[in-house]
Design a protein around this motif. Structure first.
Motif, PDB file in Angstrom:
ATOM      1  N   ILE A 154      31.703  25.954  15.592  1.00 15.00           N
ATOM      2  CA  ILE A 154      31.226  25.429  14.277  1.00 15.00           C
ATOM      3  C   ILE A 154      29.965  25.131  14.487  1.00 15.00           C
ATOM      4  O   ILE A 154      29.513  24.347  15.318  1.00 15.00           O
ATOM      5  N   LEU A 155      29.051  25.539  13.352  1.00 14.99           N
ATOM      6  CA  LEU A 155      27.618  25.098  13.422  1.00 14.99           C
ATOM      7  C   LEU A 155      27.525  23.887  12.457  1.00 14.99           C
ATOM      8  O   LEU A 155      28.024  24.100  11.329  1.00 14.99           O
ATOM      9  N   GLY A 156      26.691  22.988  12.625  1.00 17.05           N
ATOM     10  CA  GLY A 156      26.327  22.026  11.650  1.00 17.05           C
ATOM     11  C   GLY A 156      24.805  21.917  11.582  1.00 17.05           C
ATOM     12  O   GLY A 156      23.942  22.028  12.360  1.00 17.05           O
ATOM     13  N   ALA A 157      24.517  21.621  10.343  1.00 18.88           N
ATOM     14  CA  ALA A 157      23.179  21.490   9.746  1.00 18.88           C
ATOM     15  C   ALA A 157      23.020  20.555   8.669  1.00 18.88           C
ATOM     16  O   ALA A 157      24.169  20.035   8.014  1.00 18.88           O
ATOM     17  N   LEU A 195      19.166  28.742  21.111  1.00 17.28           N
ATOM     18  CA  LEU A 195      18.855  27.974  19.691  1.00 17.28           C
ATOM     19  C   LEU A 195      19.500  26.644  19.551  1.00 17.28           C
ATOM     20  O   LEU A 195      18.799  25.964  18.770  1.00 17.28           O
ATOM     21  N   VAL A 196      20.578  26.447  20.180  1.00 13.38           N
ATOM     22  CA  VAL A 196      21.078  24.970  20.051  1.00 13.38           C
ATOM     23  C   VAL A 196      20.288  24.242  20.803  1.00 13.38           C
ATOM     24  O   VAL A 196      19.828  22.863  20.428  1.00 13.38           O
ATOM     25  N   VAL A 204      19.796  24.157  15.500  1.00  9.20           N
ATOM     26  CA  VAL A 204      21.346  23.783  14.649  1.00  9.20           C
ATOM     27  C   VAL A 204      22.104  23.085  15.367  1.00  9.20           C
ATOM     28  O   VAL A 204      21.822  23.047  16.644  1.00  9.20           O
ATOM     29  N   GLN A 205      23.141  22.308  15.049  1.00 16.42           N
ATOM     30  CA  GLN A 205      23.941  21.481  15.797  1.00 16.42           C
ATOM     31  C   GLN A 205      25.232  22.270  16.242  1.00 16.42           C
ATOM     32  O   GLN A 205      25.774  23.185  15.293  1.00 16.42           O
ATOM     33  N   LEU A 206      25.900  22.532  17.391  1.00 12.10           N
ATOM     34  CA  LEU A 206      26.868  23.027  17.570  1.00 12.10           C
ATOM     35  C   LEU A 206      28.106  22.355  17.984  1.00 12.10           C
ATOM     36  O   LEU A 206      27.909  21.310  18.657  1.00 12.10           O
ATOM     37  N   TYR A 207      29.312  22.481  17.467  1.00  9.96           N
ATOM     38  CA  TYR A 207      30.520  22.004  17.622  1.00  9.96           C
ATOM     39  C   TYR A 207      31.491  22.870  18.104  1.00  9.96           C
ATOM     40  O   TYR A 207      31.405  24.375  17.865  1.00  9.96           O
TER      41      TYR A 207
END
Ligand code: GDP
Length: 525
Positions: A438-441, A420-421, A426-429
């Motif tokens: 940590i997901l960023g959106a 999915l990343v 979504v963005q993954l950190y």
């Protein structure tokens, strides 16, 4: 298609997106535009679909009525001999990175502003993305049938808040209940809000921009006041400059009322004349590709997941950059070198989904995808590899900590997460020291879609703990000292291992900047 036919077809394309803050009137104006194109029979069609179906919860169930979310992504109609493609940039809850990426696939943007509110937050964000592309931006100041702000203020605000010159193509004569018409500086006429007693909708202006003195309106103070404003604009306002318009440094401004369909066709007419046909695109190797290159090529700017667990397929939206698309054609996926046969494509019309017959540079095709495509992928026919310039990364604003609910199911968790990343959902950190996920959106819906798809497609239930909104700023790895991290600025690394801080808010960022004045903090777009 012969080369001349391809050129003629490409020259007819006008592909754009409407950017606005929720409630400024994007849906209403879209509907009116479609009516001029004869696509929908009655106004209200788009609205009816939008009001509920586009909201986040419904988006999950939307694949039951599969056509809807898909067809509404691109609306196509003909007007004045042109083939118009409007790409949807959802606002409200379904605002996501896709919204930004869609702006990478258009050749122009239309900014709709509520004339009572002026430039609002979401417009500003979307504007920034469009501006960075250097494409033309047209402005429609909406809701003139209501009392709004002074037109001069609205024009000044474009420059003050967005840094773009405004050039008023027409000028309101009154507003709200007192709205009499639009003074058209380009077509030299007055467009009346209500037909006059003689049944006229337009009154011609002479060479000096004046009405015939025998015209009753010529003695009305609303007209003489307008002349004063026009004189002021001519003397002190910006000069029209088509070059600046083409690079997004000046925006032609149109006033009107989408709801009462006033000034919309005037806007459309000028927009169609001025907006550019598809132009060349930059490639990764520094070359440019012409839209009339005989070999088909394009790039994926958006992937929409199918929410039906029985069908794993998704739809990859491809902006055609060059050539003609044909059903069943073989293309190469640049990233892997794999050859794919494009059998199942979808054309986007307002109401019906039809198989694509012809689509050329400037058009969007939707391809059924069983997992081949990633956001930013290039596909091409022909022997020469074509790789379009990378899509920019956007700075997420919302963050979530994520863990698998069942620790025994790590494998499916990691697989789903990775895919999915990669797809760009979504963005993954990872946190710097503990490697937490940590997901960023940019929009809340991205998290919900992520959670839903993890469960449905990868059978992995996830626990998401909101961290809330954060200001993400990248830092030069050489300047990093882990001691700089605190509870107010969480240190994480992005998917490429580059460090960034997630600041609690702007104050935390400012505090940090004061404490470490030599450290450079950067935002992505
Ligand atoms: P969107 O969220 O930008 O798509 O906005 P909509 O098109 O859904 O419009 C939001 C609200 O503003 C609706 O109630 C519309 O009827 C109303 N609206 C849109 N355009 C106009 C206009 O020109 N005048 C007035 N008075 N209301 C408008």
């Amino acid at each position: 298609m012969k080369p001349q036919e391809l050129k003629a077809a490409v020259d007819k394309r006008r592909t754009f997106a409407i950017i606005s803050h929720p409630d400024a009137g994007k849906t209403t104006i879209t509907e009116q535009l479609l009516l001029f194109g004869g696509v929908i029979r009655e106004a209200g069609t788009v609205k009816g679909r939008k009001s509920s179906h586009f909201a986040k919860s419904d988006w999950m169930a939307i694949e039951k009525q599969r056509g809807i979310s898909v067809t509404s992504s691109v609306l196509q109609f003909q007007y004045a001999g042109k083939q118009i493609n409007i790409l949807d940039t959802p606002g409200h809850e379904d605002f996501s990175e896709d919204t930004y990426r869609t702006l990478m696939a258009v050749d122009a943007a239309v900014m709709v502003i509520d004339s009572a509110k002026g430039i609002e937050a979401q417009t500003k964000k979307l504007f920034k993305v469009v501006k960075q592309r250097g494409i033309p931006i047209f402005t429609f100041m909406n809701k003139l049938d209501r009392d709004g702000r002074e037109p001069l203020d609205l024009i000044a605000e474009l420059e003050d808040l967005l840094g773009i010159e405004g050039y008023a193509m027409n000028w309101p004569m009154g507003m709200g209940k007192g709205l009499a018409g639009l003074y058209d500086r380009v077509d030299h006429r007055i467009e009346l809000y209500r037909e006059n007693e003689a049944g006229e909708k337009y009154l011609p202006l002479d060479q000096d921009g004046k009405l015939d003195p025998s015209e009753p309106l010529a003695n009305d103070s609303i007209y003489t006041d307008t002349l004063d404003s026009i004189e002021l604009l001519n003397d002190a306002g910006n000069q029209f400059d088509l070059k600046k318009v083409m690079t997004g440094d000046q925006t032609p401004v149109f006033f009107g009322s989408a709801l009462t369909n006033f000034g919309v066709e005037t806007f459309l007419k000028h927009f169609v004349e001025m907006a550019p046909a598809p132009g060349p695109h930059k490639l990764q190797d520094g070359r440019e590709i012409s839209p009339t290159d005989p070999n088909f090529s394009g790039f994926v700017f958006k992937i929409q997941a199918n929410m039906n667990p029985n069908h794993r397929d998704r739809i990859a939206f491809v902006r055609i950059g060059a050539g003609e698309f044909e059903r069943g054609m073989d293309v190469t996926l640049a990233r892997t070198g794999k050859v794919l046969r494009l059998n199942n494509s979808t054309e986007f019309m307002a109401d019906t989904r039809e198989q694509v017959q012809t689509a050329v540079a400037g058009d969007i095709v939707g391809l059924y995808d069983t997992g081949n495509f990633q956001i930013g992928d290039s596909i091409y026919a022909g022997k020469d590899p074509v790789e379009y310039e990378k899509l920019p990364q956007f700075t997420p604003e919302l963050f979530m900590r994520v863990t698998p609910k069942n620790v025994m199911k790590q494998k499916s968790f990691h697989k789903g997460m990775q895919q999915l990343v990669q797809e760009g959902a979504v963005q993954l950190y990872r946190t710097y020291t503990t490697n937490d996920y940590i997901l960023g959106a940019v929009g809340q819906l991205q998290f919900e879609v992520f959670k839903f798809r993890m469960q449905n497609e990868y059978n992995s239930e996830v626990v998401m703990t909101p961290i809330g909104s954060r200001v993400a700023r990248w830092i030069d790895p050489d300047q990093l000292d882990e001691k700089m991290s605190s509870s107010r600025n969480l240190l994480v690394k992005d998917s490429q291992g580059l460090p960034l801080f997630l600041f609690e808010n702007q104050y935390a960022e400012r505090w940090f900047a004061d404490k470490y004045p030599d450290v450079k903090l950067t935002a992505k777009l």
